[in-house]
Scaffold this motif. Sequence first.
Motif, PDB file in Angstrom:
ATOM      1  N   THR A 143      36.550  36.960  41.020  1.00  0.00           N
ATOM      2  CA  THR A 143      37.838  37.617  41.191  1.00  0.00           C
ATOM      3  C   THR A 143      37.928  38.845  40.288  1.00  0.00           C
ATOM      4  O   THR A 143      37.612  38.781  39.104  1.00  0.00           O
ATOM      5  N   ARG A 144      38.342  39.970  40.868  1.00  0.00           N
ATOM      6  CA  ARG A 144      38.494  41.185  40.078  1.00  0.00           C
ATOM      7  C   ARG A 144      39.742  41.087  39.214  1.00  0.00           C
ATOM      8  O   ARG A 144      40.785  40.600  39.647  1.00  0.00           O
ATOM      9  N   HIS A 145      39.653  41.537  37.971  1.00  0.00           N
ATOM     10  CA  HIS A 145      40.779  41.488  37.049  1.00  0.00           C
ATOM     11  C   HIS A 145      41.622  42.745  37.249  1.00  0.00           C
ATOM     12  O   HIS A 145      41.221  43.845  36.862  1.00  0.00           O
TER      13      HIS A 145
ATOM     14  N   SER B  65      44.296  45.591  36.721  1.00  0.00           N
ATOM     15  CA  SER B  65      44.722  46.236  35.477  1.00  0.00           C
ATOM     16  C   SER B  65      46.158  46.734  35.581  1.00  0.00           C
ATOM     17  O   SER B  65      46.648  47.057  36.663  1.00  0.00           O
TER      18      SER B  65
ATOM     19  N   ASP C  14      48.724  37.970  25.715  1.00  0.00           N
ATOM     20  CA  ASP C  14      47.363  38.270  26.184  1.00  0.00           C
ATOM     21  C   ASP C  14      47.295  38.624  27.662  1.00  0.00           C
ATOM     22  O   ASP C  14      46.291  39.118  28.139  1.00  0.00           O
ATOM     23  N   HIS C  15      48.366  38.333  28.429  1.00  0.00           N
ATOM     24  CA  HIS C  15      48.494  38.746  29.833  1.00  0.00           C
ATOM     25  C   HIS C  15      47.428  38.158  30.741  1.00  0.00           C
ATOM     26  O   HIS C  15      47.021  38.783  31.729  1.00  0.00           O
ATOM     27  N   GLY C  16      47.002  36.970  30.411  1.00  0.00           N
ATOM     28  CA  GLY C  16      46.040  36.285  31.262  1.00  0.00           C
ATOM     29  C   GLY C  16      44.750  37.066  31.374  1.00  0.00           C
ATOM     30  O   GLY C  16      44.152  37.477  30.379  1.00  0.00           O
ATOM     31  N   THR C  17      44.313  37.300  32.597  1.00  0.00           N
ATOM     32  CA  THR C  17      43.045  38.004  32.824  1.00  0.00           C
ATOM     33  C   THR C  17      43.244  39.494  33.093  1.00  0.00           C
ATOM     34  O   THR C  17      42.298  40.177  33.495  1.00  0.00           O
ATOM     35  N   HIS C  18      44.460  40.009  32.866  1.00  0.00           N
ATOM     36  CA  HIS C  18      44.770  41.379  33.254  1.00  0.00           C
ATOM     37  C   HIS C  18      44.646  42.337  32.071  1.00  0.00           C
ATOM     38  O   HIS C  18      45.372  42.216  31.088  1.00  0.00           O
TER      39      HIS C  18
ATOM     40  N   ALA D 229      51.614  39.019  33.418  1.00  0.00           N
ATOM     41  CA  ALA D 229      50.651  38.190  34.146  1.00  0.00           C
ATOM     42  C   ALA D 229      51.310  37.531  35.353  1.00  0.00           C
ATOM     43  O   ALA D 229      50.708  37.453  36.438  1.00  0.00           O
TER      44      ALA D 229
ATOM     45  N   ASP E  41      49.929  38.485  38.980  1.00  0.00           N
ATOM     46  CA  ASP E  41      49.353  37.394  39.772  1.00  0.00           C
ATOM     47  C   ASP E  41      50.065  37.276  41.120  1.00  0.00           C
ATOM     48  O   ASP E  41      49.439  37.045  42.157  1.00  0.00           O
TER      49      ASP E  41
END
Length: 328
Positions: free
Chosen positions: A2-4, A6, A31-35, A114, A118
Amino acid sequence: MTRHTSIAVIIVNYGTADLSIAAVESVLARDHGTHPVEIHLLDNASPGDDASIFAAAHAQRNWGDRVTLWPERENHGFGRGNNVVIHALGQRGIPPDYIFLLNPDAALRNDALAILADRLDRTPVAAVAGAAISLPSGQGVTAAFRFPSAFGEFVQAVNFGPISRLFRSRVVPLPPDQPDGPVNWVSGAAVMMRLAVVLKLGGFDPDFFLYYEEVELMHRIRRVGYDILYVPAAHIQHVEGAATQVKSGQPLRKPKPAYWYDSWRFYHLKTGGRLHALMAGLGWMAGAVLNAPIAVLRRNRMSMPKHFFRDFTRLVMMPLLTGRRGGQ
């Protein structure tokens, strides 16, 4: 894999340096999850020394390349101020996926970025997602709305409970407890947008200085087929009106600035044309006329701002009647 996706957070400041720094810190604290998240703090030529305050904070708080400062020499207003950053982001080889507009007098109260990103990742038909908003007291406020209409302006101006309940479907503000899902538009105090869509539409309309610019942009976004989502799981706190001095529900009647009336006129002209704008203006004035005796009988203050009839006639109705179309 999965692409993160931005996110570029944009905060446009005017005379609220301490609150803007708190807004920046509220984003950096999560931390905004994986973004991947970057922050752009633009000072709109504040009359004080906000730009130097931001430069000092950038060094002292070790913001580094996480925060980019934009010390402007002109007060662009809200939409044009955001456009400065939006268009610069669009010039990159790989622009961010999303922009998140955060008022300088607002702060994240959970992982709102996030949550919104999401949701947009999962909902390609949506181009905008707005967060729930509460005051420092914890009281929830409206953050999702219907588009203004001529009859809706009348209902709002009358400001009388039985009429508002009878024509609930025409009232612009939705309830503070509005459930998750599509709406006409959401508050610009905390809203995430697909950057590619905003760039395709040219960004904010530069005719607006302040107020209604986000409504007009979301009207265009809806018109080209995208949904606007209200996502109350994302939560921010907002000190309403700290930068503009214009608040809803103020106990004292104060005049609204001329740019508010200009923006009202621009919005109705651009979204419905001159005849619609005239009908909306007549609706508001008729409602205001009815509100006056109702307020007296109920021993309440009039809902209209001070000097409303004079200012609305001069700044809205006369330009509409004479055909002056502002920025159109």
